[in-house]
Design an enzyme around this catalytic site. Structure first.
Site, mmCIF file in Angstrom:
data_model
loop_
_atom_site.group_PDB
_atom_site.id
_atom_site.type_symbol
_atom_site.label_atom_id
_atom_site.label_comp_id
_atom_site.label_asym_id
_atom_site.label_seq_id
_atom_site.Cartn_x
_atom_site.Cartn_y
_atom_site.Cartn_z
ATOM 1 N N CYS A 156 23.088 -20.075 33.369
ATOM 2 C CA CYS A 156 21.896 -20.165 34.224
ATOM 3 C C CYS A 156 20.603 -20.112 33.424
ATOM 4 O O CYS A 156 19.587 -20.616 33.857
ATOM 5 C CB CYS A 156 21.897 -19.042 35.255
ATOM 6 S SG CYS A 156 21.586 -17.408 34.551
ATOM 7 N N CYS A 185 31.732 -14.995 38.347
ATOM 8 C CA CYS A 185 32.897 -15.848 38.116
ATOM 9 C C CYS A 185 33.099 -16.646 39.390
ATOM 10 O O CYS A 185 33.123 -16.084 40.477
ATOM 11 C CB CYS A 185 34.132 -14.995 37.820
ATOM 12 S SG CYS A 185 35.636 -15.985 37.752
ATOM 13 N N THR A 233 12.238 -10.030 30.641
ATOM 14 C CA THR A 233 12.938 -10.443 31.865
ATOM 15 C C THR A 233 11.974 -10.960 32.927
ATOM 16 O O THR A 233 12.400 -11.517 33.929
ATOM 17 C CB THR A 233 13.758 -9.282 32.469
ATOM 18 O OG1 THR A 233 12.851 -8.217 32.805
ATOM 19 C CG2 THR A 233 14.802 -8.769 31.508
ATOM 20 N N MET A 246 40.693 -27.706 35.152
ATOM 21 C CA MET A 246 39.382 -27.159 35.516
ATOM 22 C C MET A 246 39.498 -25.703 35.915
ATOM 23 O O MET A 246 38.661 -25.184 36.642
ATOM 24 C CB MET A 246 38.742 -28.000 36.622
ATOM 25 C CG MET A 246 39.705 -28.383 37.716
ATOM 26 S SD MET A 246 39.100 -29.828 38.589
ATOM 27 C CE MET A 246 40.386 -30.042 39.802
ATOM 28 N N GLU A 277 43.203 -25.670 47.766
ATOM 29 C CA GLU A 277 42.138 -25.625 48.768
ATOM 30 C C GLU A 277 42.394 -24.745 49.998
ATOM 31 O O GLU A 277 41.460 -24.156 50.537
ATOM 32 C CB GLU A 277 41.851 -27.053 49.264
ATOM 33 C CG GLU A 277 41.271 -27.951 48.201
ATOM 34 C CD GLU A 277 41.295 -29.399 48.638
ATOM 35 O OE1 GLU A 277 42.390 -29.927 48.903
ATOM 36 O OE2 GLU A 277 40.224 -29.998 48.734
HETATM 37 C C1 FAD Z 1 18.120 -11.531 36.730
HETATM 38 C C2 FAD Z 1 17.059 -10.521 37.056
HETATM 39 C C3 FAD Z 1 17.285 -9.637 38.104
HETATM 40 C C4 FAD Z 1 16.307 -8.679 38.419
HETATM 41 N N1 FAD Z 1 16.536 -7.854 39.474
HETATM 42 C C5 FAD Z 1 15.576 -6.949 39.822
HETATM 43 C C6 FAD Z 1 15.756 -6.093 40.937
HETATM 44 O O1 FAD Z 1 16.796 -6.115 41.613
HETATM 45 N N2 FAD Z 1 14.752 -5.235 41.260
HETATM 46 C C7 FAD Z 1 13.597 -5.169 40.525
HETATM 47 O O2 FAD Z 1 12.743 -4.384 40.843
HETATM 48 N N3 FAD Z 1 13.413 -5.967 39.474
HETATM 49 C C8 FAD Z 1 14.359 -6.845 39.103
HETATM 50 N N4 FAD Z 1 14.140 -7.684 38.046
HETATM 51 C C9 FAD Z 1 12.832 -7.639 37.381
HETATM 52 C C10 FAD Z 1 12.844 -6.744 36.197
HETATM 53 O O3 FAD Z 1 13.046 -5.426 36.579
HETATM 54 C C11 FAD Z 1 11.511 -6.882 35.510
HETATM 55 O O4 FAD Z 1 11.406 -8.211 35.064
HETATM 56 C C12 FAD Z 1 11.404 -5.981 34.327
HETATM 57 O O5 FAD Z 1 11.397 -4.647 34.693
HETATM 58 C C13 FAD Z 1 10.182 -6.281 33.510
HETATM 59 O O6 FAD Z 1 10.278 -5.563 32.312
HETATM 60 P P1 FAD Z 1 10.331 -6.285 30.918
HETATM 61 O O7 FAD Z 1 10.325 -5.226 29.891
HETATM 62 O O8 FAD Z 1 11.463 -7.218 30.820
HETATM 63 O O9 FAD Z 1 8.981 -7.069 30.970
HETATM 64 P P2 FAD Z 1 8.481 -8.280 30.122
HETATM 65 O O10 FAD Z 1 9.001 -9.563 30.678
HETATM 66 O O11 FAD Z 1 8.737 -8.042 28.700
HETATM 67 O O12 FAD Z 1 6.938 -8.183 30.433
HETATM 68 C C14 FAD Z 1 6.497 -8.344 31.756
HETATM 69 C C15 FAD Z 1 5.009 -8.145 31.916
HETATM 70 O O13 FAD Z 1 4.706 -6.795 31.779
HETATM 71 C C16 FAD Z 1 3.661 -6.598 30.844
HETATM 72 N N5 FAD Z 1 3.949 -5.377 30.118
HETATM 73 C C17 FAD Z 1 5.144 -5.028 29.574
HETATM 74 N N6 FAD Z 1 5.020 -3.806 29.013
HETATM 75 C C18 FAD Z 1 3.748 -3.415 29.188
HETATM 76 C C19 FAD Z 1 3.033 -2.269 28.815
HETATM 77 N N7 FAD Z 1 3.607 -1.278 28.173
HETATM 78 N N8 FAD Z 1 1.746 -2.219 29.151
HETATM 79 C C20 FAD Z 1 1.138 -3.216 29.825
HETATM 80 N N9 FAD Z 1 1.780 -4.317 30.205
HETATM 81 C C21 FAD Z 1 3.063 -4.419 29.897
HETATM 82 C C22 FAD Z 1 3.676 -7.816 29.973
HETATM 83 O O14 FAD Z 1 2.420 -8.098 29.445
HETATM 84 C C23 FAD Z 1 4.157 -8.883 30.907
HETATM 85 O O15 FAD Z 1 3.090 -9.462 31.574
HETATM 86 C C24 FAD Z 1 15.092 -8.632 37.677
HETATM 87 C C25 FAD Z 1 14.886 -9.528 36.643
HETATM 88 C C26 FAD Z 1 15.842 -10.467 36.319
HETATM 89 C C27 FAD Z 1 15.595 -11.413 35.213
HETATM 90 S S1 FES Z 2 34.092 -18.965 36.248
HETATM 91 FE FE1 FES Z 2 35.405 -17.325 35.859
HETATM 92 S S2 FES Z 2 37.214 -18.285 35.271
HETATM 93 FE FE2 FES Z 2 35.967 -19.928 35.898
HETATM 94 S S1 FES Z 3 23.041 -17.827 30.984
HETATM 95 FE FE1 FES Z 3 23.157 -16.814 32.879
HETATM 96 S S2 FES Z 3 22.577 -14.825 32.327
HETATM 97 FE FE2 FES Z 3 22.229 -15.927 30.553
#
Ligand code: FAD
Ligand code: FES
Ligand code: FES
Length: 1331
Positions: free
Chosen positions: A46, A151, A267, A1040, A1263
Site C-alpha cells: 500500500c 492478508c 507517519t 494465485m 468460491e
Molecule cells: C496507517 C496509519 C494509521 C494511523 N492510525 C491512527 C489512529 O488510529 N489514531 C490516531 O490518532 N492516529 C493514527 N495515525 C496517525 C499517527 O498517530 C500520526 O501520524 C502520528 O502520531 C504522527 O507522529 P509522527 O512522529 O509520525 O509525525 P511526523 O509525520 O514525523 O510529523 C508530523 C507533523 O508533526 C510535526 N511535529 C513532529 N514532532 C514535532 C515536535 N516535537 N514539535 C513540533 N512539531 C512536531 C511535524 O512538523 C509534522 O508537521 C495513523 C497513521 C497511519 C499512517
Molecule cells: S495475502 Fe496473505 S497469503 Fe495471500
Molecule cells: S506497504 Fe503497506 S504498510 Fe508498507
C-alpha cells in the site's frame, strides 16, 4: 541527484554494513531494500503504513539506558535518512531455505498460513519482532503484533495458529472456560473413536532459540556512544535533510526554516508527500535530540518527551499505573486504552507523541483524551520556552494548532487524577483495530467530595469536525448538577445542538456520528455511575454494567477425513500437504512479478487517468511532462500499431480514451521514464482539458430511470408466478442493496514487457489469471501473431477475479510502450491507482415480491436484480446471468421469476470477483427468506428447512440433482454448532442485556461448479520426465495462492508413483501450454488436474514394458532405460470438459458440472451503543467430495468465508457526488484483519461424499464459501432485531450490506438514534453517493 556533497549514511542491514554516500531524503527504506539492495522479500502492498506487507525490524542502541530496542516498522514510511545508526532486519536476514529456516518462517509455512504468500514476509517480521522482545508471548501479544498485517487469502486462522505455537500458556478452550474442550478428546475424535487427523504436527517444529539471532552490530554501539556527535546533512534531487544533535541547534534551525517539518515517525508527513504530492525542500529530523526523549515524573504527573514513540508512551504508562494509587491513574489508564487501538504496532513504534499532537488530525485518538485530561505541552522556540494548555483553543483548524511555525514541542505533561475524578477514552471505528475512528472521545468528570454533584466536567470529541472539539456548552449544562438521568437527558440536547454536522460533512455518516456522541456520553455516564456505586457515593439500583466485546481468538477445529487405510504412504492425494511454495514465501525468496530484476535500460510506466466522470477531451498537452528529467515518452492511442479497442459482447473498450471519457480513472495516456519517481512526476505534469457532458449516471436508480443498461437483460421463470400470488396466504415486498467490493489482492496489478529485439517477439511477465487472454490482447494491440508473444506467470499475490480483463488491457498498454521505445517496460500500479482504475465486485439492488403460506411454505417469488456494471461491459452480462442461475439456492420454490440487468454507469468498470454474482444474488434470496420468517414471527432456520430441496430434485432450469448432501451439511452444521442450544442461550442473554445483543444465523449454499460457457471447460498439460528422473509439469492454471500447483504436484505424484519432491512446477507459460482458460469458476483443479493426470498416465503407460522387464528397478533406472530405448519422456494431456450450456430462450440447460454444498452457522455479539460487533463463533460444514488436499481446501474455505465477512459487514467503497472514488487505500477501505476472525472458527469437511464428475472424486471449493460470510450478516440482523424489539419494533426491516457498525447501529433504532433530527432531503449534497 543533487550536486551538493552531504554526509555518508551508515546503517546495518541483516548484519552487513551499508554506507550510502548520496542518501536521498525522498527515498524510503522499502525501495532502497528492493531496488538498490535487491532484497525483494519485503513487499509493497500500500505504501502508506496500512497493510504491513513491508514490515521489517529496526534495532537501535539507546546510550542512556545502554539497551537495544527492537521494534517492527513499516519500511514504506521509514525515510532512509532517519536510519543512520540503525540496524535493520528483513525477512531475508532471519532464515533461508538455503541455510536454516527461522522457527517463525517454518511455523507460519507449515501451519498453512501462507497462500499467495504476498503478506507472509510481513507477518513473519511482525511476529519475529515480537519474539525478539518476548520469546514466550501471550495470545494478546500475538494478535496485537499481527493487527496491522493484512492478508487477503487465509482468513488469518492458520497464521494465528502457527504463531500460537510460541505461546506457553494453555490457550485452548479449557483455559477459556469452554465446557467442550479440545483437550478432553471429545472434539478431537471422530465417531469411530479414532483421533482426527491434524493439519500440522507441532511436535516437529524447530525450537525457538533466542541465542541464534543476529547480534546488534558493535560498531553501531560505538557510533551511538560517540561523545561528540555531528549534525548530519543529506542532499537529494529535490530535498535536503538535516539532523541536528542538540535542542539549541534544532530551535535555531526551526527559527531559520519555520516551514520545514520536523520528521519523527513520518507517519503524517510521509503519506502527505506520497499521496498528496507535497514537496518539502528541507526536512529537519530531531531524532538525535535527547531532550525530546526525556521523561520526568513529579508529584502532579509526568512530563513525557515529545519524541517518545506511542509504543514507548504505552509502556511507560503501563509501568506507572501499578506504582500509584488507582485514583491517581485515571488519565493514564484512559490513555493506555486509547493507545491500544491507535494504528498498528508498526505505526505506534515510530509515531511520536509530539507528532500526534502537532499533526492535529480531526480524528486523533490521543488529543481528545489529552485535552479532557488537562494536559499541556512545553514548547521552545527562538523566543524561549513556554507552556501551552491542550484545550479547545489549542486546535484551530484542520491539521492546525496554536503553535507557531517555529515552535518545537519538547514534552507533554500528563497529570495524575485526583480522588473523585474519572477519565475515560471512548472510540468507535469502521474496523475494531487499525482504523482511524469515526468518533473518538476523551471524557473527564470530577465530583465534589463524596457526592454525585458534578464539580467539573470536560468532554472532547474527534471526528466531529475539522478539529478536536470540546463540548463546552454541554459541560456547562452538566456542571453543578447531580450525575443522573435527568441531567444526562438535558446534556444530550445541548450536545446535539453544539456538535452539529451538515449532511455534506467530509467523511459522511452524519446521523451516525451525531448519535454516537450521545451514546458514547451515555457509556461514560454508566461507567461513572458504576464507580460512584463502587465507592459507595450512591446506592442506586444500577442499569447493566457495560462489558467490552470478547476478543480472545481460541483454538478451532478443522475436521477432515483420513486417507483410506490401504493408500500407499507415498501417495499424497487426500493428505494435508503444505503449499508447495510456502517456505519460499515465508523466507521472502518467492519471486513475484515486481521482484524480477531490472533489465538494462528498463523503463517504468505510469498511467494518466481521467479526472472527470463523463466529458469530452478537448486537449491533451504532454509538453511539460516531456521536459522533466528521466521522462522518455508519453504513450497515447496514436502509438498503438494494432487494435485500439477490446470488444466484449459487441461493446468496445478503448485502451486509451481518445475523444471522450466515461469514468474517473479511465486511462488517457501513459508516461514512461527511467524511474518510477520520474514517471510519476511526468504523469502529474500531463495536462488534459475537458468539456463536461451532462448528466453522468452513477447510481443504480439513475440507470433505471434513464434505462441505461448493457444488453441483453435476462429473465428466468419457473411455474406460474402471477397465478400463484392469487392463492397465497400472505404477500410481502422487500429489497436489499449490496455495496461493491474491492479485490484488494495484496499484490497490485503488475507486469513487465520485454521486447526480445528481433522478429517482433515479446516476453510478457504478468500477474494474471488468464495468460492466454493477455497474450491475445498484446498480439492484437501490436498487430502481431500470438506466436510472438509469450506470457509467463510465476505466481500471483492474490487475484480473486480481478486479474483477468483489466490485466490484459494494462499488459497491452505496457506492450505498446515497449514496442515504441524498444525497451523493457514495467508497470506496477500503486494501491490507490489500482483501486481507482480496476473496479471490483458489482453493487447490486435486489427487489422481491414473495407469496407464502402461514405454515412457512414459500409459493411464489418475483425477483428484480440490478447490478452496477460501471462504464464498460466487461463480464457484467455473464455475472447478471449467474445471479439468475443461482436464484433457487437451496430452496424448492414452485413458482419463481427472476429478471436481471447490468446497469451502465459512469463509474470504473466492475468485473469478476470470487463468486461471480452468486454472493450478491444469494444474499437477496436469503434476505427474502429471512423476511418471510420475520413476517411470520418464526425462526429463520425453520422457514429455510421447510422450503429446502428434498429427495430427487430439479432446479428452475430443469437440471436434475440430489440434494442429499446439502441436507447432510445442514443437519451436521446444526449439530456441530449446537445451534438450538446456542439460539436459546442467545435469547436468554438478550433478555438480560439491554445494550448488547447476540444473534445467531445458519445459512445453506448450493453452488454450481464450472463455466456455463462450454468452451472454457477445457485444459491442457505438458509433462516432461528428465533423464535423472525429475519431472517438470506445466499446465494451464495459474498459482494465485489457491494451491493449484500443490494439487497438480499431488496428481503427478500419484499417477507416476513417485514422491512429490521429484515433481516441479516452474511457471505457467503460453509457450508450454497454449490456449488455456482462466483460472476461475472454482474449476482450475477439476480441469487442469484431469489434463495433468492424462499426461502422466500416458507417460506411465510408456514406461510399462520397462517396468515389467525390471520390476525391481527404481524410477530412475526405468527412466534412464526408456531414454536409451528412445521412448519419448514428454507427453501432453488434454481435458475436454462436459458440454455445458444454458438456453436463455427455453430457460433450460445444464450450466454446471455439479454442485458444491455447504452450511454455516455464525453467532455475533453486537454493541448496540456503537454498532461494533464480534463474531463469537462460526461453524462451517462443506461437502467437497474427497478433498485432494484438506489443508489447501480448508484454507480456501476459511479465506473465502473471511472475504465474504468483509463483503457483507465491513468493506465499504465511497464515491463522491462527482464519481471520484474516495476509498483508495487500506486507511479508507477496511478489509478484515486479525481482529475480525471469529473467536472460534470450526471447519468440517463432510465425510463419505463422492463426486463422479471431478478428479479423484473431489469438488471445486474456491468460491462457494464466500457467500457463507453472510451468516455473520444475518447473525447481526438477528441481534439488531432483538435490539429493535426492546424499542417496540417487530417484523421485517431493511438492513443493507455491508452491515457496517453505522448501519447496524442505526437499524437498532435506539433512543440515541431517534434523538438526532433527520437531515432534510435536498438540504445539501451528501458527502458520498449510494451507488
Ligand atoms: C496507517 C496509519 C494509521 C494511523 N492510525 C491512527 C489512529 O488510529 N489514531 C490516531 O490518532 N492516529 C493514527 N495515525 C496517525 C499517527 O498517530 C500520526 O501520524 C502520528 O502520531 C504522527 O507522529 P509522527 O512522529 O509520525 O509525525 P511526523 O509525520 O514525523 O510529523 C508530523 C507533523 O508533526 C510535526 N511535529 C513532529 N514532532 C514535532 C515536535 N516535537 N514539535 C513540533 N512539531 C512536531 C511535524 O512538523 C509534522 O508537521 C495513523 C497513521 C497511519 C499512517
Ligand atoms: S495475502 Fe496473505 S497469503 Fe495471500
Ligand atoms: S506497504 Fe503497506 S504498510 Fe508498507
Amino acid at each position: 541527484m543533487s550536486g551538493k556533497q552531504g554526509d555518508a549514511l551508515c546503517l546495518f542491514i541483516n548484519g552487513k554494513k551499508v554506507t550510502e554516500d548520496h542518501a536521498d531524503p525522498e527515498t524510503m527504506l522499502l525501495p532502497f531494500l528492493r531496488d538498490k539492495l535487491r532484497l525483494t522479500g519485503t513487499k509493497s502492498g500500500c505504501g502508506g503504513g496500512g497493510c504491513g506487507a513491508c514490515t521489517v525490524m529496526v534495532s537501535r542502541y539507546q546510550p542512556a539506558t545502554k539497551t537495544i530496542a527492537h521494534y517492527s516498522a513499516n519500511a514504506c514510511l521509514l525515510p532512509l535518512c532517519q536510519l543512520h545508526g540503525a540496524a535493520i532486519t528483513t525477512v531475508e536476514g532471519i532464515g533461508s531455505s538455503k541455510t536454516r529456516l527461522h522457527p517463525v518462517q517454518e511455523r507460519i509455512a507449515k501451519a498453512h498460513g501462507s497462500q499467495c504468500g504476498f503478506c507472509t514476509p510481513g507477518m513473519v517480521m511482525s511476529m519475529y519482532a515480537l519474539l525478539r522482545n518476548k520469546p514466550q508471548p501471550t495470545m494478546e501479544d500475538i494478535t496485537q503484533a499481527l493487527a496491522g498485517n493484512l492478508c487477503r487469502c487465509t482468513g488469518y486462522r492458520p497464521i494465528v495458529d502457527g504463531c500460537r505455537t510460541f505461546c506457553q500458556e494453555a490457550n485452548c478452550c479449557q483455559a477459556n472456560g469452554g465446557a467442550n474442550c479440545c483437550l478432553n478428546g471429545d472434539e478431537n475424535t471422530n465417531e469411530s473413536g479414532h483421533e482426527n487427523p491434524r493439519l500440522f504436527d507441532q511436535e516437529k517444529f524447530l525450537p525457538l532459540d533466542p541465542t541464534q539471532e543476529l547480534i546488534f552490530p558493535p560498531e553501531l554501539i560505538l557510533m551511538a556512544e560517540a561523545s561528540n556527535p555531528q549534525t548530519l546533512t543529506f542532499h537529494g534531487e529535490r530535498m535536503t535533510w538535516v539532523s541536528p544533535t542538540s535542542l539549541e541547534e534544532l530551535v535555531q534551525l526551526k527559527a531559520k526554516h519555520p516551514k520545514a517539518p520536523l520528521v519523527m515517525g513520518n507517519t503524517n508527513i510521509g503519506p502527505d508527500i506520497k499521496f498528496k504530492g507535497v514537496l518539502h525542500p528541507l526536512i529537519i529530523s530531531p531524532i538525535r535530540v535527547k531532550e525530546l526523549f526525556e521523561v520526568s515524573q513529579g508529584p502532579d504527573g509526568v512530563w513525557v518527551g515529545a519524541g517518545c514513540s506511542l509504543s514507548e508512551l504505552h509502556s511507560l504508562l503501563e509501568k506507572m499505573v501499578p506504582q500509584h494509587p488507582e485514583e491517581k491513574t485515571e488519565l493514564l489508564r484512559a490513555l493506555i486504552q486509547q493507545l491500544g487501538y491507535l494504528g498498528s504496532q508498526q505505526i505506534r513504534n515510530v509515531a511520536s507523541l509530539g507528532g500526534n499532537v502537532a499533526s492535529a488530525y480531526p480524528n486523533s485518538d490521543l488529543n481528545p483524551v489529552l485535552a479532557a485530561g488537562n494536559c499541556r505541552v512545553r514548547v521552545v522556540s527562538g523566543g524561549g520556552r513556554r507552556e501551552v494548555p491542550l484545550n479547545q483553543e489549542f486546535f484551530v483548524g484542520f491539521g492546525k494548532t496554536v503553535l507557531r511555525p517555529d515552535d518545537v514541542v519538547v514534552s507533554v505533561f500528563i497529570p495524575f487524577s485526583t480522588k473523585g475524578e474519572y477519565v475515560r477514552a471512548l472510540r468507535q471505528a469502521p474496523r475494531k483495530e487499525v482504523s482511524f475512528a469515526t468518533v473518538t472521545a476523551g471524557m473527564r468528570v470530577r465530583f465534589s467530595e463524596g457526592s454525585r454533584t458534578v464539580q467539573e466536567v470536560s468532554l472532547y470529541f474527534g471526528g466531529m469536525g475539522p478539529t478536536t472539539v470540546g463540548a463546552a456548552k454541554t459541560c456547562q449544562a452538566v456542571t453543578g448538577r447531580p450525575w443522573n438521568e435527568e441531567t444526562l437527558n438535558e446534556a444530550y440536547d445541548v450536545l446535539l445542538g453544539e456538535l452539529a454536522l451538515p449532511l455534506s460533512a467530509p467523511g459522511g455518516k452524519v446521523e451516525f456520528r451525531r448519535s454516537l456522541t450521545l451514546s458514547l456520553l451515555f457509556k461514560f455516564y454508566l461507567d461513572v455511575l458504576q464507580k460512584l456505586r463502587e465507592t459507595n457515593v450512591i446506592k442506586d439500583e444500577l442499569p447493566e454494567k457495560l462489558q467490552p466485546l470478547p476478543r480472545e481468538i481460541q483454538p478451532s477445529l478443522q475436521e477432515f477425513q483420513h486417507v483410506p487405510k490401504d493408500q500407499d504412504d507415498q501417495d499424497p492425494v487426500g493428505r494435508p500437504m503444505m503449499h508447495r511454495s510456502a517456505v519460499s514465501q515465508a523466507t521472502g525468496e518467492a519471486v513475484y512479478c515486481d521482484d524480477l530484476p531490472q533489465t538494462d535500460g528498463e523503463l517504468f510506466l505510469v498511467l494518466v487517468t481521467s479526472s472527470r466522470a463523463h466529458a469530452k477531451i478537448t486537449g491533451l498537452d504532454v509538453s511539460e511532462a516531456l521536459k522533466l528529467p528521466g521522462v522518455v515518452d508519453v504513450i497515447t492511442a496514436n502509438d498503438i500499431p494494432g487494435k485500439r479497442t477490446r470488444v466484449m459482447f459487441g461493446y468496445e473498450q478503448e485502451l486509451f480514451a481518445e475523444d471522450e471519457v466515461v469514468c474517473v480513472g479511465q486511462t488517457v495516456c501513459a508516461v514512461v521514464a527511467d524511474t518510477k519517481a520520474h514517471a510519476k512526476r511526468g504523469a502529474y505534469a500531463v495536462k488534459i482539458t475537458y468539456e463536461d457532458l451532462p448528466d453522468p449516471i452513477f447510481t443504480i436508480e439513475d440507470a433505471i430511470e434513464k434505462s441505461s443498461y448493457f444488453e441483453p437483460r435476462r429473465v428466468v421463470a419457473k411455474g406460474d408466478v402471477t397465478e400463484a400470488f392469487k392463492s397465497v396466504d400472505r404477500v410481502y415486498e422487500g429489497q436489499i442493496r449490496m455495496g461493491g467490493q474491492e479485490h484488494f489482492y495484496m499484490e497490485t496489478q503488475s507486469m513487465l514487457v520485454v521486447p526480445v529485439g528481433e522478429e517482433r517477439e515479446f516476453k510478457v511477465y504478468v500477474s494474471t489469471q488468464w495468460p492466454t487472454l493477455a497474450q491475445e490482447a498484446v498480439a492484437e494491440t501490436l498487430d502481431i501473431q500470438s506466436n510472438r508473444v509469450t506470457c509467463h506467470v510465476k505466481r500471483l499475490g492474490g487475484a480473486f477475479g480481478g486479474k483477468v480483463i483489466v490485466t490484459s488491457i494494462l499488459a497491452s498498454i505496457t506492450a505498446v510502450a515497449a514496442w515504441k521505445t524498444n525497451r523493457a517496460v514495467r508497470c506496477v500500479l500503486e494501491r490507490g491507482e489500482d483501486m481507482l482504475i480496476t473496479g471490483g465486485r458489482h453493487p447490486v439492488l435486489g427487489k422481491y415480491k414473495v407469496g407464502f403460506m402461514n405454515d412457512g411454505r414459500i409459493m411464489a417469488v418475483d425477483y428484480h436484480y440490478f447490478a452496477n456494471g460501471g462504464c464498460f461491459v466487461d463480464e457484467s452480462i455473464l455475472i447478471s446471468e449467474k445471479i439468475l442461475l443461482h436464484l433457487d439456492n437451496a430452496y424448492n420454490i414452485p413458482n419463481m421469476r427472476g429478471h436481471s440487468a447490468a446497469c451502465r454507469t459512469n463509474l470504473p468498470s466492475n468485473t469478476a470477483f470470487r463468486g461471480f454474482g452468486v454472493p450478491q444474488g444469494l444474499l437477496v434470496v436469503e434476505n427474502m427468506v429471512n423476511d418471510v420468517a420475520m413476517a411470520l414471527g418464526r425462526p429463520a432456520d425453520q422457514v429455510r428447512e421447510i422450503n429446502m430441496y428434498k429427495g430427487p430434485s430439479v432446479t428452475h432450469y430443469k437440471f436434475e440433482f440430489s440434494p442429499e448432501n446439502l441436507r447432510r451439511c445442514w443437519e451436521q452444521c446444526k449439530l456441530k454448532s449446537e445451534y438450538d442450544a446456542r439460539r436459546q442461550a442467545a435469547a436468554q442473554f438478550n433478555q438480560q442485556s439491554r445494550w448488547k445483543k447476540r444473534g445467531v444465523a445458519i445459512i445453506p449454499i448450493k453452488y454450481g461448479i464450472a463455466f456455463a460457457e462450454s468452451f472454457l471447460n477445457q485444459a491442457g498439460a505438458l509433462v516432461h520426465i528428465y533423464k535423472d528422473g525429475s519431472v517438470l509439469v506445466a499446465h494451464g492454471g495459474t498459482e494465485m495462492g489457491q494451491g493449484i500447483h500443490t494439487k497438480m504436484q499431488q496428481v503427478a505424484s500419484r499417477e507416476l508413483h513417485i514422491p512429490t519432491s521429484k515433481v516441479f512446477i516452474s511457471e505457467t507459460s503460453t509457450s508450454s501450454v497454449p490456449n488455456t482458460c482462466p483460472s476461475a469458476a472454482s474449476f482450475g483443479t477439476d480441469a487442469n488436474g484431469m489434463a495433468v493426470k492424462e499426461a502422466c498416465e500416458i507417460l506411465y503407460r510408456r514406461l510399462e514394458p520397462i517396468r515389467q522387464k525390471d520390476p525391481g528397478g527404481s524410477w530412475e533406472t526405468w527412466v534412464r532405460e526408456a531414454h536409451l530405448q528412445k521412448i519419448s519422456l514428454s507427453a501432453t494431456g488434454f481435458f475436454r470438459g462436459k458440454d455445458l450450456y444454458y438456453d436463455w430462450d427455453k430457460m433450460e440447460g445444464q450450466p454446471y458440472a455439479y454442485f458444491t454444498f455447504g452450511a454455516c452457522c455464525s453467532e455475533v455479539e453486537l454493541d448496540c451503543l456503537t454498532g461494533d460487533y464480534r463474531t463469537l463463533r462460526t461453524d462451517v460444514v462443506m461437502d467437497i467430495g474427497r478433498s485432494i488436499n484438506p489443508s489447501v481446501d480448508i484454507g480456501q474455505i476459511e479465506g473465502a468465508f473471511t472475504q465474504g465477512l468483509g463483503l457483507y459487514t465491513l468493506e465499504e467503497l465511497n464515491y463522491s457526488p462527482t464519481g471520484v472514488l474516495y476509498s483508495r487505500g487500506p486507511s479508507q477501505y477496511k478489509i478484515p484483519a486479525v481482529c475480525d476472525v471469529p473467536l472460534r472458527f470450526n471447519v468440517y469437511l463432510l465425510p463419505d461424499s463422492h463426486n463422479p464428475h471431478a478428479i479423484y472424486s473431489s469438488k471445486g471449493i474456491g468460491e462457494p464459501t464466500l457467500f457463507l460470510g453472510s451468516s455473520v450478516f444475518f447473525a447481526i440482523k438477528d441481534a439488531v432485531a432483538a435490539a429493535r424489539s426492546d424499542s417496540g419494533l417487530s417484523g421485517p426491516f431493511t438492513l443493507d450490506t455491508p452491515a457496517t457498525p453505522e448501519r447496524a447501529f442505526l437499524a437498532c433504532a435506539s433512543p440515541f438514534v431517534k434523538k438526532v433530527p433527520a437531515s432534510k432531503p435536498g438540504s445539501s449534497k451528501p458527502w458520498a453517493l449510494n451507488i
